[in-house]
Design an enzyme around this catalytic site. Structure first.
Site, PDB file in Angstrom:
ATOM      1  N   GLU A  85      -6.940 -20.150 -17.606  1.00  0.00           N
ATOM      2  CA  GLU A  85      -7.333 -20.843 -16.334  1.00  0.00           C
ATOM      3  C   GLU A  85      -8.670 -21.619 -16.720  1.00  0.00           C
ATOM      4  O   GLU A  85      -9.700 -21.076 -17.302  1.00  0.00           O
ATOM      5  CB  GLU A  85      -8.087 -19.784 -15.281  1.00  0.00           C
ATOM      6  CG  GLU A  85      -8.359 -20.460 -14.210  1.00  0.00           C
ATOM      7  CD  GLU A  85      -9.517 -19.741 -13.376  1.00  0.00           C
ATOM      8  OE1 GLU A  85      -9.600 -19.738 -12.335  1.00  0.00           O
ATOM      9  OE2 GLU A  85     -10.344 -18.933 -14.176  1.00  0.00           O
ATOM     10  N   ASP A  88       0.887  -1.032  -0.113  1.00  0.00           N
ATOM     11  CA  ASP A  88       0.064   0.203  -0.012  1.00  0.00           C
ATOM     12  C   ASP A  88       0.928   1.264  -0.067  1.00  0.00           C
ATOM     13  O   ASP A  88       1.486   1.457   0.882  1.00  0.00           O
ATOM     14  CB  ASP A  88      -0.693  -0.067   1.160  1.00  0.00           C
ATOM     15  CG  ASP A  88      -1.765   1.051   1.660  1.00  0.00           C
ATOM     16  OD1 ASP A  88      -2.047   1.883   0.439  1.00  0.00           O
ATOM     17  OD2 ASP A  88      -2.311   1.504   2.613  1.00  0.00           O
ATOM     18  N   ASP A  99      -4.027   4.270   2.628  1.00  0.00           N
ATOM     19  CA  ASP A  99      -5.419   3.736   3.069  1.00  0.00           C
ATOM     20  C   ASP A  99      -5.923   2.360   3.448  1.00  0.00           C
ATOM     21  O   ASP A  99      -7.006   2.126   3.486  1.00  0.00           O
ATOM     22  CB  ASP A  99      -6.172   4.174   1.733  1.00  0.00           C
ATOM     23  CG  ASP A  99      -6.022   3.454   0.295  1.00  0.00           C
ATOM     24  OD1 ASP A  99      -5.165   2.531   0.578  1.00  0.00           O
ATOM     25  OD2 ASP A  99      -6.635   3.800  -0.467  1.00  0.00           O
ATOM     26  N   ASP A 132      -1.849  -1.169  -3.858  1.00  0.00           N
ATOM     27  CA  ASP A 132      -2.178  -0.346  -4.900  1.00  0.00           C
ATOM     28  C   ASP A 132      -1.034  -0.528  -5.832  1.00  0.00           C
ATOM     29  O   ASP A 132       0.096  -1.319  -5.838  1.00  0.00           O
ATOM     30  CB  ASP A 132      -2.327   0.933  -4.661  1.00  0.00           C
ATOM     31  CG  ASP A 132      -1.322   1.728  -3.645  1.00  0.00           C
ATOM     32  OD1 ASP A 132      -0.084   1.288  -3.930  1.00  0.00           O
ATOM     33  OD2 ASP A 132      -1.927   2.233  -2.871  1.00  0.00           O
ATOM     34  N   ASP A 187      -9.094 -15.810 -17.516  1.00  0.00           N
ATOM     35  CA  ASP A 187      -9.932 -16.134 -16.357  1.00  0.00           C
ATOM     36  C   ASP A 187     -11.342 -16.742 -17.070  1.00  0.00           C
ATOM     37  O   ASP A 187     -11.634 -16.607 -18.248  1.00  0.00           O
ATOM     38  CB  ASP A 187     -10.812 -14.886 -15.678  1.00  0.00           C
ATOM     39  CG  ASP A 187     -11.365 -15.310 -14.427  1.00  0.00           C
ATOM     40  OD1 ASP A 187     -10.798 -16.076 -13.473  1.00  0.00           O
ATOM     41  OD2 ASP A 187     -12.799 -15.022 -14.211  1.00  0.00           O
TER      42      ASP A 187
END
Length: 532
Positions: free
Chosen positions: A279, A32, A36, A40, A213
């Site tokens: 996948e 991070d 927050d 990210d 995916d």
């Protein structure tokens, strides 16, 4: 700095992906930068030196696109952007530039089976009504029964609920996952063109590959799933195979391959060695061959070992069946023990120190096998799966009340209390870290003899030095609870039993536990060099 990627290319004249070790990053939980509590892209960029030093060849980023986060980014609103909670497009470009500067390839997730229900297309579909071109981008159908109040088919979603949801005008739409993730209609030309555009967008920015995916699910045969008497419909291919269902209308439709041939042609038109990894949850390794043709995917995830318990017999079966199934197609396998959808393999193998020893041993054996290996963030620290209190559980797929959140707890980097250096803030991250993780942080393990982090660094270095792509796996005679194989001069032993097992003479390259001499202790793996 010499990158791991260039080191592997020096060993074998092959595409970078063939034997790459790829590190999966779950962006919300890696690092991070802004404090927050949510990871990210800038946080990832700040930690790329750590991954280069670890010795991996590539990183794979789970979704970071704009999303309502109902399913943590797999419910995509804009496949060409970055979710504001995770950064900006400029942050993505910075990440790519630094990764490439370190010799790391970058693979990103592509989510083509469905969108978010907040996607503009789905909003337009609801407003346009039955029979409209806008609605035809998704799989809307009239219901069955006198008043159309029964779903169009008997399917269940992967998350366990009915796979159809009814809208106000009476029609139903298909969602093989959460109801906020409507499935796209891949027979619609606008859908196909949209994803060509998405591929071109990210290829133009410099990504090296795509993890696709639900690659086995884009095209469906919209009819009931026929199951044996006494069984219920189920969307898990392995479950359906166990109860005798071989004709599955929702997965593995032959028409998906036309989509991937088209993508392969597009990706191949770009310079460099770009790739796709599927996948595809199939009923066994042999079914993966259909995705690994020379004009489709370069790789497909092989989940057989991940799904196996601690067992020499089952591990051996996973290895042998994978190699035997792929040999006719000359495709190269992938190996993985943990990911963002599974209980961490340390926890699957038991509790405490024994479980960690087993996890390290399985990893060492896996890294000696032909093909590519995928690591999941935090396994190099020996992180266990976390049982989170109910008030912190976020996952819509909450199996047994805990879902997948337990493998997604943010990484501990330093310090003696949460957030363990995850970010500049003082509070717990978006998923709470156990206070007992003090000894598991990157800082605590760096340079510490015998730590899991230093073991992973050594194992990846040993792989680059001693594992050769052109050397086949030859299984050796061994007790029932021991896996033993050789590749050229390298011999690999994994003791899954309860008693020590004798070792042949040879130079010890690396051991997953304490140094060994003549015997291999239980829950331990070793690499030996020898000419006999």
């Amino acid at each position: 700095m010499t990158s791991a990627a260039s080191g592997n290319r020096a060993l074998v004249d092959a595409p970078w992906w063939r034997e790459a070790v790829t590190y999966q990053i779950y962006p919300r939980s890696f690092a991070d930068a802004d404090g927050d509590g949510t990871g990210d892209l800038a946080g990832i960029t700040s930690r790329l030196d750590y991954l280069a030093d670890l010795g991996v060849d590539a990183i794979w980023l789970s979704p970071f696109y704009p999303s309502p986060q109902i399913d943590y980014g797999y419910d995509v609103v804009d496949a060409r952007g970055v979710d504001p909670a995770l950064g900006t497009l400029a942050d993505a470009e910075d990440l790519l530039a630094k990764a490439h500067g370190l010799g790391l390839k970058v693979i990103i997730d592509l989510i083509p089976n469905h969108t978010s229900s907040a996607h503009p297309w789905f909003t337009e579909a609801l407003e346009a009504g039955p029979g409209s071109p806008e609605r035809d981008r998704y799989l809307f159908r009239d219901g069955r029964g006198v008043d159309g109040d029964e779903p169009p088919t008997n399917w269940r979603s992967v998350f366990g609920e009915p796979a159809w949801t009814r809208v106000e005008d009476g029609q139903w739409y298909l969602h093989m996952f959460d109801k906020e993730e409507p499935d796209l209609n891949w027979r619609h030309p606008e859908v196909a063109e949209e994803f060509r555009s998405v591929l071109r967008w990210w290829l133009g920015l410099g990504v090296d590959g795509f993890r696709v995916d639900v690659a086995h699910g884009l095209v469906k045969a919209l009819r009931d799933q026929h199951v044996p008497a006494g069984e219920s419909p189920n969307s898990d291919p392995a479950v359906m195979y166990d109860v005798g269902v071989e004709d599955d209308p929702m997965w593995d439709h032959p028409d998906v391959h036309e989509i991937y041939r088209d993508w392969h042609d597009l990706i191949s038109s770009y310079p460099g060695e770009r790739m796709m990894v599927a996948e595809a949850w199939t009923q066994g390794p042999a079914d993966l061959r259909g995705y690994l043709r020379s004009d489709e995917f370069e790789q497909a995830f092989n989940f057989q070992w991940l799904q196996s318990p601690w067992s020499a017999q089952q591990f051996t079966e996973a290895i042998m069946s994978t190699l035997d199934a792929l040999r006719p197609s000359r495709a190269w396998p992938t190996w993985v023990l943990s990911n963002h959808d599974a209980v961490r393999h340390r926890t699957r193998y038991g509790d405490g120190a024994q479980a960690l020893a087993r996890a390290r041993a399985a990893t060492l054996a896996m890294l000696a096998l032909p093909g590519a290996a995928y690591l999941y963030q935090g396994e190099e620290l020996g992180l266990p799966h976390v049982q989170l209190p109910p008030e912190y559980q976020e996952d819509p797929w909450a199996e047994g009340g805990n879902g997948r959140d337990g493998c997604r707890v943010p990484l501990p980097w330093s310090g003696d209390a949460p957030p363990f250096g995850f970010g500049p803030g003082d509070g717990q991250p978006w998923l709470p870290q156990p206070v007992q993780w003090t000894d598991l942080t990157v800082a605590a393990q760096t340079g510490r003899t015998g730590s899991t982090l230093e073991f992973y660094r050594s194992a990846l270095a040993a792989r680059r030095r001693h594992v050769r792509g052109d050397e086949e796996v030859k299984f050796l005679d061994a007790p029932d609870d021991v896996i033993a194989f050789r590749r050229g001069r390298l011999k690999v032993f994994l003791n899954c039993g309860a008693t020590p097992t004798p070792l042949p003479p040879g130079e010890v390259v690396i051991c997953s536990g304490e140094p060994v001499v003549a015997e291999l202790p239980p829950d331990t793996a070793v690499w030996l060099l020898g000419d006999d």
